[in-house]
Write a protein that holds these residues in place. Structure first.
Motif, PDB file in Angstrom:
ATOM      1  N   ARG A 196       0.830  -1.203   0.000  1.00 26.63           N
ATOM      2  CA  ARG A 196       0.000   0.000   0.000  1.00 26.63           C
ATOM      3  C   ARG A 196       0.864   1.252   0.000  1.00 26.63           C
ATOM      4  N   GLU A 197       1.921   1.229   0.806  1.00 21.72           N
ATOM      5  CA  GLU A 197       2.819   2.393   0.855  1.00 21.72           C
ATOM      6  C   GLU A 197       3.453   2.633  -0.515  1.00 21.72           C
ATOM      7  N   SER A 202       0.402   3.687  -3.111  1.00 18.81           N
ATOM      8  CA  SER A 202      -0.286   4.958  -2.870  1.00 18.81           C
ATOM      9  C   SER A 202       0.667   6.137  -3.012  1.00 18.81           C
ATOM     10  N   THR A 227       2.930   6.950  -0.898  1.00 16.27           N
ATOM     11  CA  THR A 227       3.401   7.484   0.386  1.00 16.27           C
ATOM     12  C   THR A 227       4.848   7.073   0.671  1.00 16.27           C
TER      13      THR A 227
END
Lengths: 257, 235
Positions: A90-91, A94, A96
């Motif tokens: 996810r990091e 996304s 981030t």
């Protein structure tokens, strides 16, 4: 190390700042707090499985002892492997992670932040699960519960390190989850959960020496039976842990081609 | 006057595809430079090179006197990516607090930032439940944290209502007046008027550079939209 304290392998990556580690840990724990269902699953699912195990082996209490030991070693690794690979994926997807890596946080701080957060989660998980096993389910532990929890937290960190490394090979969350059977199931079969390692054919016994889960299960068995030295297991778990963490750190790239 | 960014004969190839054939481009300090052009024109790639997350094949990129991607630049650049790079499972406040702690900036700036982007009432709201415009504003706030010297804003006003858009442009001018350098991309041509310097991009190549006035004079157009069309057809 360089003279200016920089690391040769990852230039500028070896500095460690406690504020940045703790704020990363706090951030990850906040994310978990906003997701109570995941937390509930992390705690409740192992307890439920342990209960099922108890009644499956109702007629063979000795087998329950063995299987419970193996499961107590496997749960934290399994859960942290999954959570870490999905969280880091996810990091990555996304943006981030890329966003963070252009800020003054080092890869080591990022990884330590994760390790601390999931280490705490594993600590809570293993306290609950081992208490349920020892209490209502009547698991007999010759060693100390403290040692059980130590082994469980080490296993969790191992799962985290493997998950961090493996997640870089996955492009989607679907793929990340599919790595679970590929990476962990062979280990489950060969680590001594189903049959003792000593009773396996020579080749499998040989392979099992190179699988981290073997040492987790072995350590947990020793704690429960209260015999045998844990030093060798701990050394190898630590070795695998460092190996996978270094490999995982190498996959956190600041620059893409 | 010094330049905040100096790009010299930069060439970027990704997976065998030439994204930027060869680019020479300077960004003056303390001004707002607009990167304009259709999507797929190379704006985001140029931004990624300046921030230091995209490897360049040839040439050089110097940012605030250092090579792009240098450790010394990590607290000096604020980067707003096109799709908001924020944690959807954290609240607005938690997002800002985390990024500000990583930067080492004071807690107080979190409140200021929420106020600045008009998200005070959404303070405790999870980012996943924000509207598109609110997410964009939250991402902008994280980019503004720690008052970086160089601000790189990839489409900062997409999906925002006209009133907020004007407010934000006011803020950008205030920041430039304080000596910050801003590079802003947009595909809305009327926003070009608000920039000090412009670079029109198409297919990784520079069509024209200059102030909005200069470009209008050059093409004898009164609207930026026409300036662009006239430059494309003159190619």
């Amino acid at each position: 190390m360089h003279r200016d304290g920089r690391c040769l392998y990852f230039p500028g990556e070896c500095t460690v700042n406690a504020r940045r580690i703790f704020s990363t840990t706090q951030r990850i724990l906040s994310q978990l707090r906003h997701d109570p269902r995941t937390v509930a699953l992390m705690i409740v699912a192992p307890c439920l499985l342990m209960t099922i195990l108890k009644y499956v082996y109702q007629a063979q209490p000795q087998t329950f002892q063995h299987a419970a030991a193996a499961l107590l070693g496997i749960f934290p690794m399994l859960v942290m492997f999954l959570i870490t690979s999905v969280a880091t994926l996810r990091e990555r997807s996304s943006g981030t992670l890329e966003r963070l890596l252009i800020l003054p946080i080092t890869k080591l701080e990022f990884i330590l932040g994760y390790a601390l957060a999931f280490g705490i989660a594993a600590f809570v998980q293993s306290i609950v699960v081992s208490s349920v096993a020892i209490g209502p389910l009547g698991l007999k532990v010759a060693g100390s519960q403290f040692m059980m929890i130590t082994v469980a937290v080490l296993d969790a960190l191992l799962g985290l390190a493997i998950g961090l490394f493996i997640s870089s090979f996955a492009k989607t969350e679907f793929q990340a989850v599919q790595f679970l059977p590929v990476v962990l199931f062979p280990q489950l079969l060969l680590s001594g959960l189903l049959a003792p390692v000593e009773s396996m054919p020579g080749l499998f016994r040989f392979i099992s020496h190179f699988l981290p889960l073997t040492y987790s299960v072995d350590a947990m068995k020793k704690v429960i039976m209260g015999q045998g030295s844990l030093t060798h297991d701990f050394e190898l778990i630590a070795l695998f842990l460092l190996l996978f963490l270094a490999a995982g750190a190498a996959t956190l790239k600041r620059k893409s081609k | 006057m010094t330049n905040a960014v100096d790009i010299k004969s930069m060439n970027v190839v990704r997976d065998g595809k030439v994204l930027i054939p060869s680019l020479d481009f300077s960004v003056p300090s303390g001004k707002i430079t607009g990167l304009l052009g259709p999507s797929g024109g190379g704006k985001t790639t140029i931004f990624r090179c300046i921030v230091g997350v995209q490897q360049i094949t040839k040439g050089s990129v110097s940012v605030l006197g250092m090579e792009a991607g240098s450790i010394g630049l990590r607290s000096k650049i604020g980067y707003l990516t096109q799709s908001a790079s924020i944690y959807s499972d954290l609240t607005c406040e938690e997002n800002l607090r985390y990024f500000s702690r990583i930067l080492g900036s004071l807690e107080i700036s979190v409140d200021e930032m929420l106020q600045l982007v008009d998200l005070e009432s959404n303070r405790k709201q999870l980012a996943s439940t924000l509207s598109g415009g609110e997410r964009a504003r939250l991402a902008l706030a994280t980019a503004l944290l720690g008052s970086p010297e160089l601000l790189i804003l990839d489409e900062p006003t997409v999906g925002l209502d006209p009133v907020l858009r004007i407010e934000l442009w006011k803020l950008f001018h205030q920041l430039a007046n304080q000596g910050k350098t801003l590079i802003v991309s947009s595909h809305v041509m009327d926003e070009a008027e608000r920039c000090d310097e412009l670079m029109l991009l198409r297919e990784g190549k520079v069509l024209a550079t200059g102030t909005p006035k200069e470009l209008k004079a050059k093409t004898q157009c009164t609207e930026m939209e026409d300036v662009f069309i006239s430059l494309v057809s003159a190619q």
